[in-house]
Motif scaffolding. Structure first.
Motif, PDB file in Angstrom:
ATOM      1  N   ASP A 138      21.144   3.853   6.520  1.00  0.00           N
ATOM      2  CA  ASP A 138      22.190   4.675   7.725  1.00  0.00           C
ATOM      3  C   ASP A 138      21.720   4.719   8.804  1.00  0.00           C
ATOM      4  OD1 ASP A 138      20.363   6.853   8.028  1.00  0.00           O
ATOM      5  OD2 ASP A 138      22.176   8.179   7.055  1.00  0.00           O
ATOM      6  N   GLY A 139      21.719   5.013  10.263  1.00  0.00           N
ATOM      7  CA  GLY A 139      20.952   5.391  10.887  1.00  0.00           C
ATOM      8  C   GLY A 139      20.064   6.474  11.511  1.00  0.00           C
ATOM      9  N   LEU A 140      19.460   7.263  10.676  1.00  0.00           N
ATOM     10  CA  LEU A 140      18.468   7.681  10.517  1.00  0.00           C
ATOM     11  C   LEU A 140      17.160   7.532   9.271  1.00  0.00           C
ATOM     12  CD1 LEU A 140      19.838  11.402  10.906  1.00  0.00           C
ATOM     13  CD2 LEU A 140      17.995  10.104  12.793  1.00  0.00           C
ATOM     14  N   GLU A 141      17.441   6.447   8.551  1.00  0.00           N
ATOM     15  CA  GLU A 141      17.193   5.899   7.810  1.00  0.00           C
ATOM     16  C   GLU A 141      16.374   6.347   6.672  1.00  0.00           C
ATOM     17  OE1 GLU A 141      12.294   5.668   8.757  1.00  0.00           O
ATOM     18  OE2 GLU A 141      13.195   4.113  10.292  1.00  0.00           O
ATOM     19  N   ASN A 142      18.137   7.198   5.990  1.00  0.00           N
ATOM     20  CA  ASN A 142      18.423   7.064   5.112  1.00  0.00           C
ATOM     21  C   ASN A 142      18.495   6.348   4.172  1.00  0.00           C
ATOM     22  OD1 ASN A 142      18.361  10.336   5.003  1.00  0.00           O
ATOM     23  ND2 ASN A 142      20.256   9.903   5.998  1.00  0.00           N
ATOM     24  N   THR A 143      18.725   5.668   2.640  1.00  0.00           N
ATOM     25  CA  THR A 143      19.008   4.814   2.103  1.00  0.00           C
ATOM     26  C   THR A 143      19.825   5.599   0.048  1.00  0.00           C
ATOM     27  OG1 THR A 143      17.554   4.738   0.999  1.00  0.00           O
ATOM     28  CG2 THR A 143      17.154   2.901   2.610  1.00  0.00           C
ATOM     29  N   SER A 144      21.287   4.813  -0.010  1.00  0.00           N
ATOM     30  CA  SER A 144      21.187   5.274  -1.151  1.00  0.00           C
ATOM     31  C   SER A 144      20.983   3.492  -2.644  1.00  0.00           C
ATOM     32  CB  SER A 144      22.545   5.254  -1.287  1.00  0.00           C
ATOM     33  OG  SER A 144      23.414   4.715  -0.738  1.00  0.00           O
ATOM     34  N   ASP A 145      20.601   3.768  -3.705  1.00  0.00           N
ATOM     35  CA  ASP A 145      21.145   2.835  -3.962  1.00  0.00           C
ATOM     36  C   ASP A 145      22.370   2.287  -4.847  1.00  0.00           C
ATOM     37  OD1 ASP A 145      20.140   0.878  -5.889  1.00  0.00           O
ATOM     38  OD2 ASP A 145      18.456   1.094  -6.299  1.00  0.00           O
ATOM     39  N   SER A 146      22.671   1.623  -5.348  1.00  0.00           N
ATOM     40  CA  SER A 146      24.312   0.790  -6.074  1.00  0.00           C
ATOM     41  C   SER A 146      23.307   0.595  -7.733  1.00  0.00           C
ATOM     42  CB  SER A 146      24.882   0.053  -6.327  1.00  0.00           C
ATOM     43  OG  SER A 146      24.355  -1.069  -6.178  1.00  0.00           O
TER      44      SER A 146
END
Length: 235
Positions: free
Chosen positions: A219-227
């Motif tokens: 996302d735009g705030l450098e948050n990530t998630s892993d499938s």
């Protein structure tokens, strides 16, 4: 008279802020306000917490935990089984009940997915699976939900072909997804294959054998998630 009007208004407020179960005016579990998925005869329809939304209607027990009322719509059932998975840790909560609403203590500022199974006369029906974020104190931005894999399915065997289209779906309560990184290859721990995609599918060249892939959502705030790593086989 003023006292009576005050009590009447208070009653409307109490019932207006609660989530009612199916009533006589809505016997099939359909939600006239459009929230939740519609209940049809012989189905289990989730109602709350809502899909891909931020849940901020729990009772906060501690800074890290809250009680959330999970609710669904279904025809009369002998038994319901609700399954809730913490998308960060993989920990699973399972509860059984004969009602269509149940309070469960879960972690705050955490993403979950959940579904319900209904059993009557030996027949079991399963609802859709919904994701949601349980709100947390002081959180200004939430990481995207882990991408939902559309195709190929996990452990799917695909007839001999020279290419496969990887497909997924992304969602975020903040609605600020900026891109996807695709990890793909024949190694069970696939390497980065393509980065910063703005689309939700990618065509890859394949031969016979096993393939592994996963999606990192950003996302735009450098948050990530892993499938999580997915696997399929080309025959």
């Amino acid at each position: 008279m003023k006292h009576f009007i005050y009590i009447l208004c208070l009653g409307f407020l109490v019932f207006g802020c609660s989530k009612s179960t199916v009533d006589d005016a809505n016997p099939d579990g359909e939600n006239p306000d459009g929230s939740g998925n519609e209940g049809t005869k012989g189905s289990v329809a989730l109602y709350f917490p809502q899909e891909n939304m931020l849940c901020n209607q729990g009772t906060n027990l501690t800074p890290t935990e809250s009680t959330v009322y999970f609710e669904w719509r279904a025809n009369a059932s002998d038994n319901y089984k609700i399954t809730i998975e913490n998308l960060s840790t993989g920990n699973i909560i399972e509860r059984e009940t004969n009602k269509d609403i149940i309070p469960i203590v879960i972690q705050r500022a955490t993403a979950y997915k959940w579904f319900v199974e209904s059993t009557k006369a030996g027949v079991t029906l399963k609802s859709e699976t919904w994701q949601f974020y349980n709100a947390g104190p002081g959180v200004q931005s939430y990481a995207p939900f882990p991408a939902t894999i559309v195709a190929p399915n996990m452990a799917e065997s695909i007839p001999t072909t020279s290419s496969v289209t990887l497909q997924w779906a992304g969602s975020d309560v903040d609605d600020d997804i900026v891109g996807y990184d695709v990890y793909f290859g024949t190694n069970p721990e696939p390497a980065l294959f393509s980065s910063d995609l703005s689309v939700t599918e990618l065509n890859v060249t394949v031969a016979s054998g096993n393939y592994y892939w996963k999606i990192i959502t950003k996302d735009g705030l450098e948050n990530t998630s892993d499938s999580g790593v997915q696997q399929f086989k080309v025959l």
